[in-house]
Design a protein around this motif. Structure first.
Motif: not given
Ligand code: ADP
Length: 558
Positions: A456, A459-460, A484, A497, A503-504, A514-516, A519
């Motif tokens: 994550n 990715k973010y 991060d 989340i 997913r945000a 991503g699959s949501g 987390l």
């Molecule tokens: P995915 O990454 O597959 O969408 P996750 O359950 O890992 O699903 O994360 C859920 C949501 O939380 C993400 O879609 C994102 O919006 C937010 N998120 C998770 N980790 C981070 C991060 N390190 N920085 C910003 N947003 C994050």
């Protein structure tokens, strides 16, 4: 195509939901509320309750009159049975009638008429009373004439009735003004029908007003109370000619009567002709009672309506939530299939290229192998997530806790990512305390949680590429931090989340695969270890996820 299908499904579900809520719930509920309200309004306007109570009062009055008459007939019947034979001599008759007066102190006069004479006896103690004496004299004088003329007809008339008794109610003069009395006149039992013999007894005015009527009224009022409960009743008997008067002076009343007019009246007939029976509630009126009832019903209905509306709002809320989840699930399916397809396509492309033998430089080949490995790792991670998720959902997920050197576990896991992290241009800061005690954990699960958090973070992140991983002990808890300097998470999203599929709404998030699920898995894993997961994040600045694992936890299975 994909979007269209989802849109259609969502729209259709929403339509169905609105239709179901509308037709099956809101409409009947609204109709119910409306019907009840208008019915109550009709009740209020037409005074339905008041009318019902009045009817009930009429019935009570009818029954009361019946009981009063029954009692009067029974008392007369008793006296009648004691009457001497008309064939006895006058002295005997007088003695028998005097006996009756002794036994029945509630009588003023008794008399026996036959075609030869009228024997009239009066309570001896009352004879000193001027009015009674005058009455006695008047009766002695006039009754013989009366019966002599009309006796035959009266006897014939009486023999036709079920009870051969006639009552002649009317006013009588007494010391304290005009009183009300009734006189029973009857034929004697066991006498042949053609003999003109009449017995009679006048009820004492005082007895009627002070004892007989009050007792009967009291009995009726309490009987009604005991039968049906509710407000206590008050009853009166008053002269019929007072019906129109401004104020009513009752002849007799039950205990609860204070003053005023009765709500409902009934003209008495037969034994006590000329009198009225009246009834009302003690201390309240039917109208006040009706109003209180209607008001209370309005209140209850209002309250119930609010409850129904509340229930509907709640239902809509829950259903909307379920629908949002369903939408998230369908997003998830399309995301996952997309995520599966991309690495597979890459793997195939690079494998085919290698197979064709067109790549000559070793370096290029190494790069292709790496891509294939990386993509298959991504695939494995994704599939592992999905498998774990479905196990958790089905309640089959099991953890195997072993005492583990967690520093070594974290270091190893990061090692396989180091290349990727650095390749993507991330500044990687690692701070791992190597002197931690062994912690009971499921190795695979903790590694997966860490991988998800690291992924994550990668990715973010947009411009500032930084990844920090810290492992340290704080009291009886081991903390694993993944930080991060990426896009961050809005405050309102920070709790959500961790929910599955969530997913945000950030555009970068949407452009990122991503699959949501990540987390939600991390949270499940942490909770299974008796730990906690927390996030601190500022949008635009970055995020820090902290996973706390207790050194000992209660349901560890080592
Ligand atoms: P995915 O990454 O597959 O969408 P996750 O359950 O890992 O699903 O994360 C859920 C949501 O939380 C993400 O879609 C994102 O919006 C937010 N998120 C998770 N980790 C981070 C991060 N390190 N920085 C910003 N947003 C994050």
């Amino acid at each position: 195509m994909k979007l269209k299908r989802r849109g259609f499904l969502g729209g259709f579900n929403r339509f169905r939901l609105m239709l179901t809520l509308g037709l099956a719930v809101v409409l009947p509920a609204a109709a119910l509320i409306y019907v009840n309200f208008s019915q109550l309004r009709t009740f209020e306007r037409d005074k339905v309750l008041e009318a019902a109570i009045h009817r009930d009062f009429q019935e009570v009055l009818a029954i009361t009159e019946k009981n009063i008459n029954k009692k009067a007939y029974a008392m007369t019947e008793d006296v009648r049975n004691l009457f001497p034979s008309p064939d006895a001599d006058d002295q005997e008759k007088e003695k028998a009638l005097d006996d009756i007066l002794v036994k029945s102190p509630w009588l003023t006069h008794v008399f026996l008429f036959d075609d030869k004479s009228l024997v009239l006896r009066t309570q001896p103690y009352q004879m000193s009373n001027k009015y009674i004496r005058e009455e006695h004299e008047h009766m002695a004088d006039s009754y013989y004439k009366w019966f002599d003329i009309e006796g035959k007809m009266m006897v014939e008339g009486m023999h036709k009735k079920t009870r051969p008794i006639n009552f002649y109610p009317g006013p009588a003069k007494r010391a304290d003004g005009e009183a009300y009395v009734t006189t029973a006149i009857f034929v004697l039992p066991q006498l042949s029908k053609d003999r003109v013999v009449l017995g009679g007894a006048m009820f004492d005015s005082c007895y009627l007003a002070k004892t007989f009527f009050p007792e009967m009224l009291e009995e009726s009022a309490t009987q009604k109370m005991n039968d049906q409960g509710g407000n206590p009743l008050a009853m009166i008997i008053y002269p019929a000619d007072m019906e129109m008067a401004h104020e009513i002076k009752p002849l007799a009343a039950s205990r609860g009567w204070v003053e005023g007019k009765p709500e409902v009246s009934r003209k008495m007939d037969d034994v006590f002709r000329g009198q009225m029976l009246g009834i009302k509630y003690q201390g309240t009126s039917v109208e006040a009672l009706g109003q209180t009832w209607v008001h209370r019903s309005f209140l209850i209905l209002g309250f119930l309506s609010l409850m129904i509306i509340g229930g509907l709002v709640l239902t809509k809320h829950i259903v909307s939530k379920e629908m949002a989840l369903a939408r998230l699930k369908s997003d998830f399916v399309s995301n996952v299939s997309h995520e599966l397809r991309t690495p597979l396509a890459l793997i195939r492309l690079y494998a085919e290229t290698l197979e064709l033998g067109r790549i000559t430089t070793q370096e290029k080949k190494q790069q292709y192998y790496r891509i294939i490995r990386k993509e298959s790792e991504r695939l494995t991670a994704l599939i592992n997530n999905i498998l774990d998720f479905s196990r958790i959902e089905a309640g089959h997920k099991e953890y195997e806790f072993r005492n583990t050197d967690i520093a070594e576990l974290v270091r190893n896991t990061l090692e396989s990512y180091r290349y990727q992290i650095e390749q993507q241009g991330f500044a990687f800061e690692e701070s791992i305390d190597s002197n931690l005690p062994a912690v009971p954990v499921d190795r695979e699960a903790i590694a997966r949680a860490l991988v998800n958090l690291v992924n994550n973070a990668l990715k973010y992140s947009r411009d500032e590429k930084f990844l920090g991983v810290k492992l340290y002990r704080e009291n009886s808890v081991v903390k694993l931090e993944v930080a991060d300097h990426g896009i961050g998470i809005a405050r309102r999203d920070q709790l959500k989340i961790f929910e599955k599929f969530y997913r945000a709404g950030d555009p970068l998030v949407h452009n990122t695969k991503g699959s949501g699920l990540g987390l939600s898995l991390v949270r499940h894993i942490t909770h299974a270890h008796g730990g906690e997961i927390a996030v601190e994040s500022t949008p635009g600045k970055g995020s820090k996820f902290t996973l706390s694992l207790p050194l000992h936890h209660k349901d560890q299975r080592i």
